[in-house]
Design an enzyme around this catalytic site. Sequence first.
Site, PDB file in Angstrom:
ATOM      1  N   ASP A 157      46.475  39.636  46.827  1.00  0.00           N
ATOM      2  CA  ASP A 157      45.081  39.222  46.663  1.00  0.00           C
ATOM      3  C   ASP A 157      45.060  37.697  46.793  1.00  0.00           C
ATOM      4  OD1 ASP A 157      42.606  38.394  45.668  1.00  0.00           O
ATOM      5  OD2 ASP A 157      42.457  40.098  44.295  1.00  0.00           O
ATOM      6  N   ARG A 207      27.275  52.075  58.983  1.00  0.00           N
ATOM      7  CA  ARG A 207      28.366  52.247  58.021  1.00  0.00           C
ATOM      8  C   ARG A 207      29.704  52.171  58.752  1.00  0.00           C
ATOM      9  NH1 ARG A 207      29.789  57.145  57.192  1.00  0.00           N
ATOM     10  NH2 ARG A 207      27.714  57.994  56.856  1.00  0.00           N
ATOM     11  N   TYR A 229      43.118  39.882  38.024  1.00  0.00           N
ATOM     12  CA  TYR A 229      41.702  39.959  37.635  1.00  0.00           C
ATOM     13  C   TYR A 229      41.476  41.209  36.764  1.00  0.00           C
ATOM     14  CZ  TYR A 229      36.718  40.960  38.157  1.00  0.00           C
ATOM     15  OH  TYR A 229      35.406  41.269  37.909  1.00  0.00           O
ATOM     16  N   LYS A 258      33.815  34.751  46.534  1.00  0.00           N
ATOM     17  CA  LYS A 258      34.297  33.476  45.964  1.00  0.00           C
ATOM     18  C   LYS A 258      34.272  32.376  47.029  1.00  0.00           C
ATOM     19  CE  LYS A 258      35.096  36.422  42.690  1.00  0.00           C
ATOM     20  NZ  LYS A 258      33.944  36.878  41.936  1.00  0.00           N
TER      21      LYS A 258
HETATM   22  O1  P1T Z   1      33.706  40.637  42.342  1.00  0.00           O
HETATM   23  P1  P1T Z   1      34.302  41.233  43.594  1.00  0.00           P
HETATM   24  O2  P1T Z   1      33.801  40.635  44.865  1.00  0.00           O
HETATM   25  O3  P1T Z   1      34.278  42.722  43.604  1.00  0.00           O
HETATM   26  O4  P1T Z   1      35.867  40.798  43.591  1.00  0.00           O
HETATM   27  C1  P1T Z   1      36.770  41.254  42.644  1.00  0.00           C
HETATM   28  C2  P1T Z   1      37.911  40.283  42.504  1.00  0.00           C
HETATM   29  C3  P1T Z   1      39.083  40.529  43.192  1.00  0.00           C
HETATM   30  N1  P1T Z   1      40.133  39.679  43.118  1.00  0.00           N
HETATM   31  C4  P1T Z   1      40.083  38.550  42.375  1.00  0.00           C
HETATM   32  C5  P1T Z   1      41.267  37.652  42.314  1.00  0.00           C
HETATM   33  C6  P1T Z   1      38.904  38.241  41.674  1.00  0.00           C
HETATM   34  O5  P1T Z   1      38.892  37.115  40.961  1.00  0.00           O
HETATM   35  C7  P1T Z   1      37.799  39.128  41.724  1.00  0.00           C
HETATM   36  C8  P1T Z   1      36.532  38.868  40.995  1.00  0.00           C
HETATM   37  N2  P1T Z   1      36.659  37.927  39.976  1.00  0.00           N
HETATM   38  C9  P1T Z   1      35.639  37.492  39.164  1.00  0.00           C
HETATM   39  C10 P1T Z   1      34.379  37.957  39.224  1.00  0.00           C
HETATM   40  C11 P1T Z   1      36.029  36.480  38.175  1.00  0.00           C
HETATM   41  O6  P1T Z   1      35.160  35.813  37.580  1.00  0.00           O
HETATM   42  O7  P1T Z   1      37.244  36.307  37.978  1.00  0.00           O
END
Ligand code: P1T
Length: 393
Positions: free
Chosen positions: A178, A54, A106, A203
Amino acid sequence: MTGDGFDPDDFETRAIHAGWEPDQETGAIMPPIYASSTFAQDAPGEDRGYEYSRTGNPTRTALEDNLASLEGGEYGRAFASGMAAINTVLNLLEAGDHVVVGRDVYGGTHRLFTGVYEDYDLEFSFVDATDSDVVAEAITDETALVWIETPTNPLMQIVDIEAVSAVASERDTLLAVDNTFATPYLQRPLEHGADIVAHSLTKYLGGHSDVVGGALVTDDEQLDERFGYYQNSVGATPDPFGCFLVLRGTKTLPVRMDRHSENARQLATWLDDQPAVETVYYPGLASHPGHEVAAAQMDDFGGMLSVDLAADLDAVREFVSATEVFTLAESLGGVESLLEHPATMTHAAVPAPERRETGITDGLVRLSVGLESVEDLQADLEQALAGTVDSDR
Ligand code: P1T
């Protein structure tokens, strides 16, 4: 880095080599997946750099160093998801603090801020961050953080990072960006004055829709230490297999992003001419209001675009179900093309009046343009439009 003091300048080389050099004992080219929860100590408190997974794991370190290098930052931290990374930035704040947030973010980020942290006595102002004067006016003596995305999810708005950084630093406020949609290949917010870069590794950085992860990168040692403290204390850390998958992804990030951008540019240009499409949101189009800022702060415009269809909700729902190459699914940034309906999917957590005020209409459809043949992608959209929303059908 690879070899003695070798520190390559070029992004493509760092994408492949930064964070790991062939294993001294075995010559392993890829970092092993260190599937070990704990590490032997030579004496109580005397470890060899790792004590418990961790707190730290060698596969994770390889990923963290790779990501820091790609963002041009000193320090990287990996997390179990993008939301876990964003949550860690919020952990810096204290009750009574105020956060200025770009209005288009998001839906999960909006939910974390308003659905969780408002209960901890943090206050959030969602504002149009495409205008740095609006951000400046929203900053109060209590503001501890400005949070932006650029390009934004899902409206592809462009925020001038340098301009917002100037107003944030004037008021001694941290700026977090972000950078999920752009990736460090196309945009490096630290170069433009950001203090913190956040990512969903799920992503483009992972790139193959097979892993969930997040990351933070900064140049500030004290911030990084606090991130490490929260990372270890909260425990939302990625497993070593996930880290391995993201590392495999970052090696091909440059070639993937070039093709994502090229395919998206071609589709955006074509969509712009379709009568069934009211608006195309793609910063690579000269008509996009953020085009010039994007051209200045990004190296290309990326693989995401959104369209507002001149159609009612039923027809739009039919359209997103009618494509055959584009798959109807949340998420983005993988090799395969996806499409989704923000109002009922990724941004359903944003209250309807706020959604409308931001411009997330019921007609809005978001496309994550993948690496398939662009001719097939265009033909797929053409048949789906013709069969559902096309006014000439
Ligand atoms: O899904 P996660 O890995 O927890 O990430 C969150 C997140 C953070 N910032 C942006 C700009 C994002 O697009 C996302 C996650 N977005 C999607 C799942 C979506 O379909 O837009």
